[in-house]
Design an enzyme around this catalytic site. Sequence first.
Site, mmCIF file in Angstrom:
data_model
loop_
_atom_site.group_PDB
_atom_site.id
_atom_site.type_symbol
_atom_site.label_atom_id
_atom_site.label_comp_id
_atom_site.label_asym_id
_atom_site.label_seq_id
_atom_site.Cartn_x
_atom_site.Cartn_y
_atom_site.Cartn_z
ATOM 1 N N PRO A 186 15.334 -84.028 -57.400
ATOM 2 C CA PRO A 186 14.767 -83.435 -56.465
ATOM 3 C C PRO A 186 14.115 -81.958 -56.826
ATOM 4 O O PRO A 186 14.996 -81.253 -57.361
ATOM 5 C CB PRO A 186 15.658 -83.325 -55.236
ATOM 6 C CG PRO A 186 16.860 -84.173 -55.553
ATOM 7 C CD PRO A 186 16.641 -84.524 -57.000
ATOM 8 N N GLU A 187 13.012 -81.849 -56.800
ATOM 9 C CA GLU A 187 12.187 -80.561 -57.276
ATOM 10 C C GLU A 187 11.788 -80.238 -55.882
ATOM 11 O O GLU A 187 11.828 -80.956 -54.801
ATOM 12 C CB GLU A 187 11.404 -80.582 -58.393
ATOM 13 C CG GLU A 187 12.193 -81.036 -59.659
ATOM 14 C CD GLU A 187 11.239 -80.981 -60.776
ATOM 15 O OE1 GLU A 187 10.185 -80.032 -61.041
ATOM 16 O OE2 GLU A 187 11.505 -82.059 -61.614
ATOM 17 N N LYS A 209 13.795 -75.123 -54.206
ATOM 18 C CA LYS A 209 14.564 -76.374 -54.030
ATOM 19 C C LYS A 209 15.583 -76.438 -53.266
ATOM 20 O O LYS A 209 16.556 -77.400 -52.984
ATOM 21 C CB LYS A 209 15.080 -76.948 -55.440
ATOM 22 C CG LYS A 209 14.008 -76.902 -56.564
ATOM 23 C CD LYS A 209 14.999 -77.158 -58.115
ATOM 24 C CE LYS A 209 14.060 -76.974 -58.850
ATOM 25 N NZ LYS A 209 14.653 -77.125 -60.371
ATOM 26 N N ARG A 236 15.696 -78.841 -72.143
ATOM 27 C CA ARG A 236 15.522 -80.062 -71.328
ATOM 28 C C ARG A 236 14.394 -80.976 -72.127
ATOM 29 O O ARG A 236 13.694 -80.376 -72.872
ATOM 30 C CB ARG A 236 14.756 -79.555 -70.040
ATOM 31 C CG ARG A 236 15.722 -78.819 -69.103
ATOM 32 C CD ARG A 236 16.598 -79.964 -68.411
ATOM 33 N NE ARG A 236 17.645 -79.100 -67.550
ATOM 34 C CZ ARG A 236 18.967 -79.235 -68.022
ATOM 35 N NH1 ARG A 236 19.260 -79.547 -69.359
ATOM 36 N NH2 ARG A 236 19.801 -78.525 -67.492
#
Length: 260
Positions: free
Chosen positions: A2-3, A59, A249
């Site tokens: 979830p962003e 978020k 990332r």
Amino acid sequence: MPELPEVEIYCRYFARHALQQNIEHVRVLDERILGDVRKEKFEQLFEGREFVAVRRHGKHLFAETGDVWLHLHFGMTGDLAYFRGDAPRFAKVVFDFDNGSHLAFEDMRLFGIVDVPPDPNSFIADHHLGPDPLDRAFTLPVFRRLLATRRGAIKSLLMSQEIIAGIGNLYADETLFDTSVHPRRSVDRLSDDQVKKIYQSMRRILRETIARKERGAGYPKRYLIHHREEGDRCPRCGGSIARTVVFGRTTYFCRKHQRL
DNA sequence: CCTATAGCCTGACGGC
DNA sequence: TGCCGTCAGGCTATAG
């Protein structure tokens, strides 16, 4: 993962289903999901109250009961479920409403957080969160100012919640792919035009994704998200997709149209 | 100021 | 069938 767009959808889901209903009971099924509040305290705080409004910053989701605020952070695998009957497998906190329905916060991996901040604004200040990119106040001059004093890889900045709140790994990659900027490009070496393009693209992608998710549609075909694999073909220019690590990332970009 | 790394956590998946 | 290692990436803390 979830962003911002996913959390926006959760907000709307929460608002559609869980407002103006008396909370009969609260069940904390796994105390590890709680922040700075103990199980008994948390349950007692919400019992007998009702949610009256929901808002989002980056978020983070905040639900108001009038005096007590609920804060939800979804981590990687957080989710909401409004249901009757048995709670979903990974439910960690369940609100039981007096109409027989329930709202669960689910989180398989426990990277999320459920807690009770004083109010959203103090939470945002305490956690040094930057502005939300879809906020009215987040104008191009504001974005330029945020970047002006910084150096380092553009992707790192887009993902830093203290600078902009809400962009995660996927939408950072998507924005840079769309604007033909290499993820490791140093911020102080971006042209004025590139900064403008990044600003516009980021907001367009966020808004477009929210709108599409709202009607149950997937991502547009042109998006990088369908090609997150080393050596895949770029849907825009046919170049080959590269995989690397930026800001810790996994990062994908097109070797051909996102040159350093 | 910036970057890199480890750690938290657990299911999916590929290899054997 | 099942065990093992690796990966996923939200965030924080810490070291360089």
